[in-house]
Motif scaffolding. Structure first.
Motif, short mmCIF file in Angstrom:
data_model
loop_
_atom_site.label_atom_id
_atom_site.label_comp_id
_atom_site.label_asym_id
_atom_site.label_seq_id
_atom_site.Cartn_x
_atom_site.Cartn_y
_atom_site.Cartn_z
N TYR A 106 13.21 36.00 12.58
CA TYR A 106 12.75 37.00 11.86
C TYR A 106 13.19 36.41 10.46
O TYR A 106 14.25 37.05 9.91
CB TYR A 106 11.29 37.16 12.12
N GLY A 107 12.39 37.03 9.25
CA GLY A 107 13.28 37.34 7.86
C GLY A 107 12.42 38.06 7.68
O GLY A 107 11.79 38.82 7.77
N VAL A 108 13.41 39.14 6.64
CA VAL A 108 12.70 40.66 5.30
C VAL A 108 13.10 40.26 4.69
O VAL A 108 13.47 39.21 4.22
CB VAL A 108 13.72 41.42 5.92
N VAL A 109 11.59 40.69 3.82
CA VAL A 109 11.00 40.40 2.85
C VAL A 109 11.01 41.45 1.95
O VAL A 109 9.65 42.46 2.47
CB VAL A 109 9.81 39.48 2.46
N PRO A 129 8.86 32.87 10.75
CA PRO A 129 8.08 33.64 10.43
C PRO A 129 9.28 35.37 9.61
O PRO A 129 10.01 35.52 9.06
CB PRO A 129 7.79 34.66 11.95
N LEU A 130 8.04 35.62 8.54
CA LEU A 130 7.66 37.08 8.15
C LEU A 130 7.85 38.49 7.86
O LEU A 130 6.09 38.09 8.15
CB LEU A 130 8.33 35.98 6.28
N VAL A 131 8.59 39.42 7.87
CA VAL A 131 8.05 40.86 7.66
C VAL A 131 7.90 41.35 6.42
O VAL A 131 9.68 41.01 5.46
CB VAL A 131 8.75 41.42 8.71
N PHE A 132 7.46 41.32 5.27
CA PHE A 132 7.43 41.75 4.40
C PHE A 132 6.42 43.46 3.92
O PHE A 132 5.54 43.36 4.15
CB PHE A 132 6.33 40.75 3.35
N ALA A 133 7.99 43.98 3.79
CA ALA A 133 7.95 45.66 3.14
C ALA A 133 7.33 45.64 2.33
O ALA A 133 8.08 45.12 0.70
CB ALA A 133 8.56 46.17 4.17
N ILE A 161 3.03 36.25 8.76
CA ILE A 161 3.49 36.54 7.62
C ILE A 161 3.05 38.08 8.01
O ILE A 161 2.04 38.34 7.98
CB ILE A 161 3.09 36.52 6.18
N VAL A 162 3.63 38.85 8.41
CA VAL A 162 3.25 40.17 8.81
C VAL A 162 3.65 40.98 7.45
O VAL A 162 4.49 41.44 7.43
CB VAL A 162 3.88 40.54 9.90
N VAL A 163 2.59 41.91 7.08
CA VAL A 163 2.07 42.68 6.27
C VAL A 163 2.81 43.90 5.81
O VAL A 163 1.68 44.37 6.84
CB VAL A 163 1.29 42.09 4.50
N LEU A 164 3.51 44.85 5.98
CA LEU A 164 3.21 46.13 5.95
C LEU A 164 2.88 46.70 4.82
O LEU A 164 3.94 46.73 3.59
CB LEU A 164 4.96 46.80 6.58
N GLY A 166 0.54 45.24 13.01
CA GLY A 166 1.50 44.29 13.16
C GLY A 166 1.35 43.45 14.39
O GLY A 166 1.61 44.52 15.42
N ASP A 167 1.22 42.02 14.71
CA ASP A 167 1.73 42.14 16.45
C ASP A 167 3.10 41.42 15.77
O ASP A 167 4.07 40.86 15.74
CB ASP A 167 0.97 40.37 15.37
N PRO A 168 3.26 42.09 17.26
CA PRO A 168 5.80 42.00 17.83
C PRO A 168 5.19 40.70 17.90
O PRO A 168 7.00 40.70 17.91
CB PRO A 168 4.97 43.12 18.29
#
Length: 391
Positions: free
Chosen positions: A219-222, A251-255, A278-281, A208-210
């Protein structure tokens, strides 16, 4: 990994400690350390049912938590609730026969917890339940059934919050069987916070793009994984749509859980998450998630554990459920229930971004010493039972 001490009675068997799925590992790690450090040390045997069967993720979690390798792995794998529970029971019974434990310690509310407790009840082996008395009062949740039945079987019950005692006494559990010790999940969090991985490194490793998390708003964590949220196309679509809207302002980081990913593909909803904000991990290790949570502006999740961890970290949490078995995270912590209602989710996010989110406080006995209190009480309880039998 049987820990012994010369003062522990030689005819008193080990404490068989059961883990089955990811949340159990975080709870068991501090317990095993506390058992080994206690004097006299409690002899222990770590049993993994194999309910969580992703070998790579298991290996990462055991390493991150400095959790010893299991002495026994039942390797039950995935199945329906009934088949998985039955398979654990079938494979666990011979372990009781061969090890003759002083008791079996189970944690949380997964299928393995109930399955092993049921076998113990049939074999007259004492059951110790860590994280007892939590109730969502929603019998549609498989975890609620596991919690209620395990507590009925357990001989010694350790609670994370004082309100759990009222639940237990209402269900006929004698108060003398219950001991309030605090939250072992927080033991793990406090012990590992200094080892948490920086969020930018986590994103970089995952491709993902740091730079996404350098937004001035934070940022939020989902995380999303519960069947009620991800198994129906209309519900999942509405949740992904509101997450897309939220990402415009934060911006969201979606694990992403494998179940959620599979359903997004099955329902053709992937386009809703195609956004540079939205960064999907893939599923993350414990230290990676801890780093993401500790630096987050907010958490959007349907996880039970994240409600507790966000409270301990002072990070506002919007729980995408209609109920919670952890009311203390609402009454004293940073948690707010928003259900799967897009309007409530938007309103909750707006309040947090405006500075009106919950700051909360740390609940009683969430101090990193819950496992020590369990070790002290369980040692005294087992030795007293042993003295009564032989005396």
């Amino acid at each position: 990994m049987i820990l012994t001490d010369e003062h522990w009675p030689s005819d008193l068997g080990p404490v068989v400690c059961v883990v089955g799925a990811r949340p159990n590992f975080m709870k068991m790690a501090p317990i095993l350390r506390a058992f080994g450090a206690h004097r006299p040390a409690l002899p222990t045997l770590l049993l993994h049912t194999g309910q969580h069967y992703d070998k790579d993720m298991n290996d990462r979690l055991f390493a991150d938590l400095r959790l010893p390798r299991p002495d026994i792995n039942l390797e039950v794998g995935s199945a329906t609730h009934a088949v998985q529970t039955a398979e654990v029971m079938k494979r666990f019974e011979p372990v009781l026969d061969s090890q003759r434990p002083s008791c079996v310690l189970v944690v949380g509310d997964v299928n393995s917890t109930l399955a092993c407790a049921l076998v113990c009840a049939k074999k007259d082996v004492p059951v110790v339940h860590v994280e007892a008395g939590l109730r969502s009062h929603d019998r549609a949740m498989p975890e609620e059934i596991n919690r209620v039945l395990t507590d009925q079987i357990a001989d010694r019950l350790y609670t994370t919050e004082r309100s759990a005692l009222a639940n237990l006494t209402r269900e006929g559990v004698a108060e003398e069987r219950v001991c309030f010790v605090g939250n072992v999940m927080i033991d793990s969090l406090l012990a590992n916070r200094e080892f948490a991985q920086a969020p930018a490194k986590t994103l970089q490793i995952a491709g993902g793009d740091p730079a996404v998390i350098d937004d001035p708003c934070g940022y939020g964590v989902v995380t999303l994984h519960r069947p009620s949220n991800v198994d129906r196309s209309d519900t999942l679509q509405a949740l992904l749509a509101v997450l897309r809207e939220v990402s415009d302002g934060l911006p969201l980081v979606f694990a992403m859980h494998p179940r959620t990913r599979a359903n997004i593909e099955r329902f053709g909803l992937g386009e809703l998450l195609r956004s540079p904000r939205i960064v999907v991990l893939p599923p993350q290790g414990y230290l990676e998630m801890l780093g993401l949570l500790a630096s987050a502006k907010l958490v959007l999740s349907d996880s039970g554990g994240l409600q507790e961890e966000s409270t301990a970290l002072g990070v506002p949490c919007l729980t995408i459920r209609e109920n919670t078995e952890r009311p203390i995270t609402i009454e004293q912590g940073t948690n707010t229930l928003v259900g799967a209602d897009p309007q409530a989710i938007r309103r909750g996010v707006d309040e947090i971004l405006s500075g009106a989110g919950k700051s909360g406080r740390i609940p009683e006995f969430w101090d990193g010493r819950a496992a020590e209190r369990i070790a002290a009480d369980l040692s005294a309880w087992l030795l007293a039972r042993h003295a009564q039998r032989v005396g």
